[in-house]
Each structure stands twice: as C-alpha cells, then as structure tokens.
Write a protein that holds these residues in place. Sequence first.
Motif, short mmCIF file in Angstrom:
data_model
loop_
_atom_site.label_atom_id
_atom_site.label_comp_id
_atom_site.label_asym_id
_atom_site.label_seq_id
_atom_site.Cartn_x
_atom_site.Cartn_y
_atom_site.Cartn_z
N GLY A 63 70.96 -30.70 -0.71
CA GLY A 63 71.20 -29.86 -1.87
C GLY A 63 70.20 -30.10 -2.99
N LEU A 64 69.04 -30.63 -2.64
CA LEU A 64 68.02 -30.89 -3.66
C LEU A 64 67.25 -29.62 -3.96
N ASP A 65 67.15 -29.29 -5.22
CA ASP A 65 66.40 -28.12 -5.64
C ASP A 65 64.98 -28.56 -5.95
N ASP A 66 64.28 -28.95 -4.90
CA ASP A 66 62.93 -29.50 -5.03
C ASP A 66 62.19 -29.24 -3.74
N ALA A 67 60.89 -29.37 -3.77
CA ALA A 67 60.08 -29.16 -2.57
C ALA A 67 59.08 -30.30 -2.44
N PRO A 68 58.78 -30.71 -1.22
CA PRO A 68 57.79 -31.78 -1.05
C PRO A 68 56.39 -31.29 -1.39
N GLU A 69 55.62 -32.14 -2.05
CA GLU A 69 54.21 -31.83 -2.29
C GLU A 69 53.42 -32.15 -1.04
N ASP A 70 53.65 -33.36 -0.53
CA ASP A 70 52.98 -33.74 0.70
C ASP A 70 53.85 -34.72 1.49
N ILE A 71 53.52 -34.85 2.75
CA ILE A 71 54.22 -35.75 3.67
C ILE A 71 53.14 -36.61 4.30
N LEU A 72 53.39 -37.91 4.36
CA LEU A 72 52.41 -38.83 4.90
C LEU A 72 52.96 -39.51 6.14
N VAL A 73 52.16 -39.49 7.21
CA VAL A 73 52.49 -40.22 8.43
C VAL A 73 51.40 -41.28 8.58
N THR A 74 51.79 -42.54 8.58
CA THR A 74 50.82 -43.62 8.71
C THR A 74 50.86 -44.17 10.11
N LEU A 75 49.70 -44.25 10.72
CA LEU A 75 49.53 -44.82 12.05
C LEU A 75 48.69 -46.09 11.90
N GLY A 76 48.53 -46.82 12.97
CA GLY A 76 47.73 -48.03 12.92
C GLY A 76 46.28 -47.78 12.53
N THR A 77 45.74 -46.66 12.98
CA THR A 77 44.31 -46.38 12.72
C THR A 77 44.08 -45.10 11.93
N GLN A 78 45.13 -44.33 11.64
CA GLN A 78 44.95 -43.05 10.97
C GLN A 78 46.05 -42.80 9.95
N PHE A 79 45.73 -41.93 9.00
CA PHE A 79 46.71 -41.32 8.10
C PHE A 79 46.74 -39.84 8.46
N HIS A 80 47.93 -39.26 8.53
CA HIS A 80 48.09 -37.82 8.70
C HIS A 80 48.78 -37.32 7.43
N LEU A 81 48.06 -36.54 6.65
CA LEU A 81 48.53 -36.06 5.36
C LEU A 81 48.82 -34.57 5.46
N LEU A 82 50.06 -34.19 5.19
CA LEU A 82 50.50 -32.79 5.27
C LEU A 82 50.78 -32.32 3.85
N ARG A 83 49.99 -31.40 3.36
CA ARG A 83 50.09 -30.89 1.99
C ARG A 83 50.66 -29.48 2.03
N LEU A 84 51.92 -29.30 1.59
CA LEU A 84 52.54 -27.98 1.59
C LEU A 84 51.97 -27.16 0.44
N LEU A 85 51.51 -25.95 0.74
CA LEU A 85 50.92 -25.10 -0.28
C LEU A 85 52.02 -24.62 -1.22
N GLN A 86 51.74 -24.72 -2.51
CA GLN A 86 52.73 -24.40 -3.54
C GLN A 86 52.59 -22.99 -4.09
N SER A 87 51.44 -22.35 -3.84
CA SER A 87 51.23 -21.01 -4.40
C SER A 87 52.10 -19.98 -3.68
N THR A 88 52.35 -18.87 -4.35
CA THR A 88 53.17 -17.81 -3.78
C THR A 88 52.55 -17.27 -2.50
N ASN A 89 51.22 -17.08 -2.50
CA ASN A 89 50.58 -16.55 -1.30
C ASN A 89 50.42 -17.61 -0.21
N GLY A 90 50.74 -18.86 -0.52
CA GLY A 90 50.64 -19.92 0.48
C GLY A 90 51.99 -20.36 1.03
N GLN A 91 53.05 -19.63 0.69
CA GLN A 91 54.38 -19.99 1.17
C GLN A 91 54.40 -20.07 2.69
N GLY A 92 54.99 -21.15 3.21
CA GLY A 92 55.11 -21.30 4.66
C GLY A 92 53.89 -21.94 5.31
#
Length: 122
Positions: A63-92
Amino acid sequence: MSNVNETLKNALEIEGAIAALLVDHESGMTLGSAGGGTLDLEVAAAGNTDVVRAELRTLARLGLDDAPEDILVTLGTQFHLLRLLQSTNGQGLFLYLVLDRSRANLAMARRLLAVLERGIEL
C-alpha cells in the motif's frame, strides 16, 4: 534530448559499464541495447523484468504510494542497476546497466544513469 541509441551509447561510457539496455517491463522486450560481451542480453532483460515486476507488486501490496527509482542486484563480479524511467513517456520502461564491479563506482554510475534518463527522448 537524446534518442535511445545515443543514450545507451553514453551509458556504456560510464566507468566499468559492460552493457546498457532499455527494457519494457510490461512485455519484457528489449527496445535497445549496447555492449554486452558474452552476456546474453535478452535473457538478462527478461529475467530482470521479473525483478522489476516483483518489486512493483510488493510495493502495491504494501500500500505504499511510492515508486522505486532504481533496483540494484549485486553479484560477486558485477552490479546490475535497473533504473525505472520516471517520465510520462517512459512509463513501463527501465534502463538496465551492467557494471564490472572491480572498475565501477556505484554512486557515480547511479548519478550518471539518472542524468541520462532525464535526457532520453522516446
């Protein structure tokens, strides 16, 4: 403003970047990609689409009225950074950046990816 290919090319210039993708998290389809090396970008995009969907479902259930900016997955040798687009035309959509952990500055990569996101023209 920059187009998708230019944005992804610029994302690859971030220190330690291995791959950059623009992904539709509703369909799981990759709309553009750059780099990758031996990484199967289609598999990576599809799998991390599930990560984004799970996070969005969890926030809704909480029930949080908020959205993630980014999600980080850390691996032993890599970072996987997922940045959700916040603009109206970038929805989804999300920008997906794969970084070599030994060469990347995570704070700087997050900052630069946010700057690139603001300039993307879809």
